[in-house]
Design an enzyme around this catalytic site. Structure first.
Site, PDB file in Angstrom:
ATOM      1  N   ASP A  11     -22.271 -28.422 -38.329  1.00 18.21           N
ATOM      2  CA  ASP A  11     -21.280 -28.246 -37.261  1.00 18.21           C
ATOM      3  C   ASP A  11     -20.279 -27.148 -37.611  1.00 18.21           C
ATOM      4  O   ASP A  11     -19.985 -26.924 -38.785  1.00 18.21           O
ATOM      5  CB  ASP A  11     -20.554 -29.590 -37.025  1.00 18.21           C
ATOM      6  CG  ASP A  11     -19.853 -29.628 -35.671  1.00 18.21           C
ATOM      7  OD1 ASP A  11     -20.140 -28.759 -34.823  1.00 18.21           O
ATOM      8  OD2 ASP A  11     -19.009 -30.527 -35.473  1.00 18.21           O
ATOM      9  N   ASN A  13     -20.343 -23.841 -36.082  1.00 16.29           N
ATOM     10  CA  ASN A  13     -20.819 -22.464 -35.863  1.00 16.29           C
ATOM     11  C   ASN A  13     -19.936 -21.695 -34.871  1.00 16.29           C
ATOM     12  O   ASN A  13     -19.602 -20.535 -35.085  1.00 16.29           O
ATOM     13  CB  ASN A  13     -22.245 -22.459 -35.312  1.00 16.29           C
ATOM     14  CG  ASN A  13     -23.252 -23.019 -36.290  1.00 16.29           C
ATOM     15  OD1 ASN A  13     -22.909 -23.308 -37.435  1.00 16.29           O
ATOM     16  ND2 ASN A  13     -24.486 -23.174 -35.838  1.00 16.29           N
ATOM     17  N   GLY A  14     -19.591 -22.375 -33.791  1.00 12.33           N
ATOM     18  CA  GLY A  14     -18.800 -21.731 -32.740  1.00 12.33           C
ATOM     19  C   GLY A  14     -17.428 -21.337 -33.263  1.00 12.33           C
ATOM     20  O   GLY A  14     -16.953 -20.216 -33.029  1.00 12.33           O
ATOM     21  N   ARG A  24     -19.880 -17.179 -29.796  1.00 14.49           N
ATOM     22  CA  ARG A  24     -20.353 -18.377 -30.501  1.00 14.49           C
ATOM     23  C   ARG A  24     -21.738 -18.168 -31.115  1.00 14.49           C
ATOM     24  O   ARG A  24     -22.043 -18.662 -32.189  1.00 14.49           O
ATOM     25  CB  ARG A  24     -20.421 -19.573 -29.528  1.00 14.49           C
ATOM     26  CG  ARG A  24     -19.081 -20.037 -28.990  1.00 14.49           C
ATOM     27  CD  ARG A  24     -19.268 -21.158 -27.959  1.00 14.49           C
ATOM     28  NE  ARG A  24     -20.082 -22.242 -28.479  1.00 14.49           N
ATOM     29  CZ  ARG A  24     -19.628 -23.202 -29.282  1.00 14.49           C
ATOM     30  NH1 ARG A  24     -18.361 -23.219 -29.632  1.00 14.49           N
ATOM     31  NH2 ARG A  24     -20.423 -24.150 -29.712  1.00 14.49           N
ATOM     32  N   HIS A  28     -24.236 -19.208 -34.755  1.00 13.55           N
ATOM     33  CA  HIS A  28     -25.550 -19.859 -34.861  1.00 13.55           C
ATOM     34  C   HIS A  28     -26.493 -19.007 -35.712  1.00 13.55           C
ATOM     35  O   HIS A  28     -27.278 -19.538 -36.495  1.00 13.55           O
ATOM     36  CB  HIS A  28     -26.159 -20.076 -33.468  1.00 13.55           C
ATOM     37  CG  HIS A  28     -25.355 -20.999 -32.588  1.00 13.55           C
ATOM     38  ND1 HIS A  28     -24.803 -22.163 -33.052  1.00 13.55           N
ATOM     39  CD2 HIS A  28     -25.022 -20.919 -31.264  1.00 13.55           C
ATOM     40  CE1 HIS A  28     -24.155 -22.772 -32.050  1.00 13.55           C
ATOM     41  NE2 HIS A  28     -24.270 -22.035 -30.964  1.00 13.55           N
ATOM     42  N   GLU A  58     -27.263 -34.470 -26.318  1.00  6.64           N
ATOM     43  CA  GLU A  58     -26.030 -34.133 -25.597  1.00  6.64           C
ATOM     44  C   GLU A  58     -25.832 -32.614 -25.496  1.00  6.64           C
ATOM     45  O   GLU A  58     -25.198 -32.127 -24.561  1.00  6.64           O
ATOM     46  CB  GLU A  58     -24.816 -34.759 -26.295  1.00  6.64           C
ATOM     47  CG  GLU A  58     -24.718 -36.285 -26.159  1.00  6.64           C
ATOM     48  CD  GLU A  58     -25.662 -37.051 -27.080  1.00  6.64           C
ATOM     49  OE1 GLU A  58     -26.210 -36.453 -28.029  1.00  6.64           O
ATOM     50  OE2 GLU A  58     -25.860 -38.261 -26.838  1.00  6.64           O
ATOM     51  N   TRP A  60     -27.782 -30.423 -24.575  1.00  8.73           N
ATOM     52  CA  TRP A  60     -28.370 -29.834 -23.357  1.00  8.73           C
ATOM     53  C   TRP A  60     -27.292 -29.599 -22.309  1.00  8.73           C
ATOM     54  O   TRP A  60     -27.479 -28.819 -21.387  1.00  8.73           O
ATOM     55  CB  TRP A  60     -29.464 -30.747 -22.778  1.00  8.73           C
ATOM     56  CG  TRP A  60     -30.711 -30.802 -23.612  1.00  8.73           C
ATOM     57  CD1 TRP A  60     -31.151 -31.879 -24.338  1.00  8.73           C
ATOM     58  CD2 TRP A  60     -31.687 -29.772 -23.818  1.00  8.73           C
ATOM     59  NE1 TRP A  60     -32.325 -31.567 -24.989  1.00  8.73           N
ATOM     60  CE2 TRP A  60     -32.675 -30.281 -24.686  1.00  8.73           C
ATOM     61  CE3 TRP A  60     -31.816 -28.448 -23.361  1.00  8.73           C
ATOM     62  CZ2 TRP A  60     -33.779 -29.528 -25.104  1.00  8.73           C
ATOM     63  CZ3 TRP A  60     -32.915 -27.698 -23.777  1.00  8.73           C
ATOM     64  CH2 TRP A  60     -33.881 -28.245 -24.631  1.00  8.73           C
ATOM     65  N   LEU A 122     -40.892 -30.126 -51.003  1.00  3.20           N
ATOM     66  CA  LEU A 122     -39.751 -30.586 -50.199  1.00  3.20           C
ATOM     67  C   LEU A 122     -40.230 -30.793 -48.766  1.00  3.20           C
ATOM     68  O   LEU A 122     -41.029 -30.010 -48.262  1.00  3.20           O
ATOM     69  CB  LEU A 122     -38.639 -29.517 -50.205  1.00  3.20           C
ATOM     70  CG  LEU A 122     -37.474 -29.724 -49.234  1.00  3.20           C
ATOM     71  CD1 LEU A 122     -36.538 -30.822 -49.731  1.00  3.20           C
ATOM     72  CD2 LEU A 122     -36.683 -28.424 -49.031  1.00  3.20           C
ATOM     73  N   ARG A 185     -17.331 -37.812 -37.341  1.00  2.00           N
ATOM     74  CA  ARG A 185     -18.096 -38.709 -36.460  1.00  2.00           C
ATOM     75  C   ARG A 185     -19.578 -38.401 -36.621  1.00  2.00           C
ATOM     76  O   ARG A 185     -19.963 -37.367 -37.150  1.00  2.00           O
ATOM     77  CB  ARG A 185     -17.670 -38.534 -34.996  1.00  2.00           C
ATOM     78  CG  ARG A 185     -17.752 -37.104 -34.494  1.00  2.00           C
ATOM     79  CD  ARG A 185     -17.400 -36.995 -32.995  1.00  2.00           C
ATOM     80  NE  ARG A 185     -17.217 -35.601 -32.606  1.00  2.00           N
ATOM     81  CZ  ARG A 185     -16.035 -34.997 -32.518  1.00  2.00           C
ATOM     82  NH1 ARG A 185     -14.929 -35.658 -32.766  1.00  2.00           N
ATOM     83  NH2 ARG A 185     -15.963 -33.711 -32.171  1.00  2.00           N
ATOM     84  N   GLU A 198     -24.629 -42.868 -47.554  1.00  2.00           N
ATOM     85  CA  GLU A 198     -23.310 -42.399 -47.975  1.00  2.00           C
ATOM     86  C   GLU A 198     -22.923 -41.270 -47.036  1.00  2.00           C
ATOM     87  O   GLU A 198     -23.749 -40.408 -46.710  1.00  2.00           O
ATOM     88  CB  GLU A 198     -23.367 -41.891 -49.419  1.00  2.00           C
ATOM     89  CG  GLU A 198     -23.659 -42.976 -50.438  1.00  2.00           C
ATOM     90  CD  GLU A 198     -22.570 -44.045 -50.494  1.00  2.00           C
ATOM     91  OE1 GLU A 198     -21.380 -43.694 -50.345  1.00  2.00           O
ATOM     92  OE2 GLU A 198     -22.911 -45.220 -50.672  1.00  2.00           O
TER      93      GLU A 198
HETATM   94  C1  IPE Z   1     -23.389 -32.480 -33.305  1.00  2.00           C
HETATM   95  O1  IPE Z   1     -22.487 -31.438 -33.151  1.00  2.00           O
HETATM   96  C2  IPE Z   1     -24.773 -32.039 -32.996  1.00  2.00           C
HETATM   97  C3  IPE Z   1     -25.357 -31.109 -33.936  1.00  2.00           C
HETATM   98  C4  IPE Z   1     -24.813 -30.688 -35.046  1.00  2.00           C
HETATM   99  C5  IPE Z   1     -26.667 -30.641 -33.595  1.00  2.00           C
HETATM  100  P1  IPE Z   1     -21.657 -31.250 -31.792  1.00  2.00           P
HETATM  101  O2  IPE Z   1     -20.725 -30.130 -32.038  1.00  2.00           O
HETATM  102  O3  IPE Z   1     -22.593 -31.126 -30.659  1.00  2.00           O
HETATM  103  O4  IPE Z   1     -20.930 -32.653 -31.674  1.00  2.00           O
HETATM  104  P2  IPE Z   1     -19.526 -33.065 -31.043  1.00  2.00           P
HETATM  105  O5  IPE Z   1     -19.483 -32.520 -29.642  1.00  2.00           O
HETATM  106  O6  IPE Z   1     -18.462 -32.472 -31.899  1.00  2.00           O
HETATM  107  O7  IPE Z   1     -19.533 -34.551 -31.105  1.00  2.00           O
HETATM  108  C1  IPE Z   2     -23.142 -26.633 -34.497  1.00  3.30           C
HETATM  109  O1  IPE Z   2     -22.079 -25.799 -34.236  1.00  3.30           O
HETATM  110  C2  IPE Z   2     -24.439 -26.186 -33.876  1.00  3.30           C
HETATM  111  C3  IPE Z   2     -24.894 -27.011 -32.749  1.00  3.30           C
HETATM  112  C4  IPE Z   2     -24.364 -28.133 -32.364  1.00  3.30           C
HETATM  113  C5  IPE Z   2     -26.047 -26.534 -32.007  1.00  3.30           C
HETATM  114  P1  IPE Z   2     -21.273 -25.881 -32.879  1.00  3.30           P
HETATM  115  O2  IPE Z   2     -21.946 -25.022 -31.870  1.00  3.30           O
HETATM  116  O3  IPE Z   2     -21.082 -27.293 -32.462  1.00  3.30           O
HETATM  117  O4  IPE Z   2     -19.888 -25.231 -33.309  1.00  3.30           O
HETATM  118  P2  IPE Z   2     -18.436 -25.746 -32.953  1.00  3.30           P
HETATM  119  O5  IPE Z   2     -18.395 -27.195 -33.344  1.00  3.30           O
HETATM  120  O6  IPE Z   2     -18.248 -25.550 -31.502  1.00  3.30           O
HETATM  121  O7  IPE Z   2     -17.544 -24.904 -33.790  1.00  3.30           O
HETATM  122 MG    MG Z   3     -19.671 -28.698 -32.838  1.00  4.02          MG
END
Ligand code: IPE
Ligand code: IPE
Ligand code: MG
Length: 232
Positions: A11, A13-14, A24, A28, A58, A60, A122, A185, A198
């Site tokens: 999580d 990347n954006g 964003r 990725h 979600e 999508w 692996l 979460r 863990e």
């Molecule tokens: C969880 O990240 C899903 C993935 C890492 C693929 P999200 O960024 O989509 O989750 P929320 O919106 O913070 O719960």
């Molecule tokens: C995780 O990074 C990648 C995916 C859920 C596909 P995010 O795209 O959720 O990046 P943030 O959380 O918005 O920074």
């Molecule tokens: Mg995210």
């Protein structure tokens, strides 16, 4: 103590891209480099299963252009990495709801899985279009149909039996689930399978999570005391 199965909710990347004044999608792309680094680190440290949450059910609901470019990136990254994964003995698997995946993505996945099926160093599992509730529900439906008209059999179903209906039947439950970017979460990830994992939440954004961060996570895991509800 090296965990057998490390799972990562990738999580941030954006936010990583935004901090650099970029789109964003740039985050990725750099995120793929982190996957490569963690695969190498997993091989080096003797972790047998590395799984990554790449796209949730979600997700999508994100803007169409982000979804489309993410799916294109998946195809590209799989095709680009397959030689080196195969050469390094990595077995590649994708788990999730295939219903919404494009034909080109499905055929890329199938060929990569087939090609690496007998590798043993692996196992890399990509959770794609996955959600924990989806998995439990599809398992319950299959089980219900298998036991229709067999109330005695149904009454005897154990947790281990139920696990065999989950999409993860062929892999062990995660010992360690890491989530990057400071969010604390599970976002509908491995709800059944993570019952006794863990959990490690780190502030590092996914594109900054490379070998050193992976090793630090293993170090943190090695200090955990897994009691499973018992007294030592
Ligand atoms: C969880 O990240 C899903 C993935 C890492 C693929 P999200 O960024 O989509 O989750 P929320 O919106 O913070 O719960
Ligand atoms: C995780 O990074 C990648 C995916 C859920 C596909 P995010 O795209 O959720 O990046 P943030 O959380 O918005 O920074
Ligand atoms: Mg995210």
């Amino acid at each position: 103590m090296i965990p057998s199965h490390v799972s990562i909710i990738m999580d941030g990347n954006g936010r990583w891209a935004k901090q650099r004044g970029k789109e964003r999608f740039y985050g990725h792309i750099e995120g793929v480099e982190s996957v490569r680094a963690c695969v190498e680190a997993a091989v080096e440290t003797g972790v047998k299963y590395l799984s990554i949450f790449a796209f949730s059910e979600e997700n999508w609901g994100r803007p169409q252009d982000e979804v489309v470019s993410l799916m294109e990136l998946m195809v590209k990254a799989m095709a680009a990495e397959m030689d080196s994964l195969d050469k390094n003995g990595v077995r590649f698997m994708v788990i999730g709801n295939r219903e919404h995946l494009s034909d080109s993505l499905k055929s890329t996945i199938d060929s990569c899985m087939k090609r690496t099926a007998s590798n043993t160093t692996l196992t890399l599992v990509v959770f794609l279009s996955y959600s924990g509730k989806w998995d439990i529900l599809q398992a319950a439906k299959k089980l219900a149909s298998d036991y229709a008209g067999d109330p005695e059999g149904l009454a005897a179903v154990s947790e281990a039996d139920f696990s065999k209906y989950l999409s993860t039947a062929s892999i062990p439950d995660p010992d360690l689930i890491i989530r990057t970017s400071g969010e604390c979460r599970l976002s509908n990830y491995l709800l059944w399978q993570g019952a006794y994992s863990e959990l490690l939440f780190v502030d590092t954004l996914w594109p900054d999570f490379k070998k050193e961060e992976f090793r630090k996570a293993l170090e943190s895991y090695s200090k955990r005391d897994r009691r499973y509800g018992k007294v030592k």
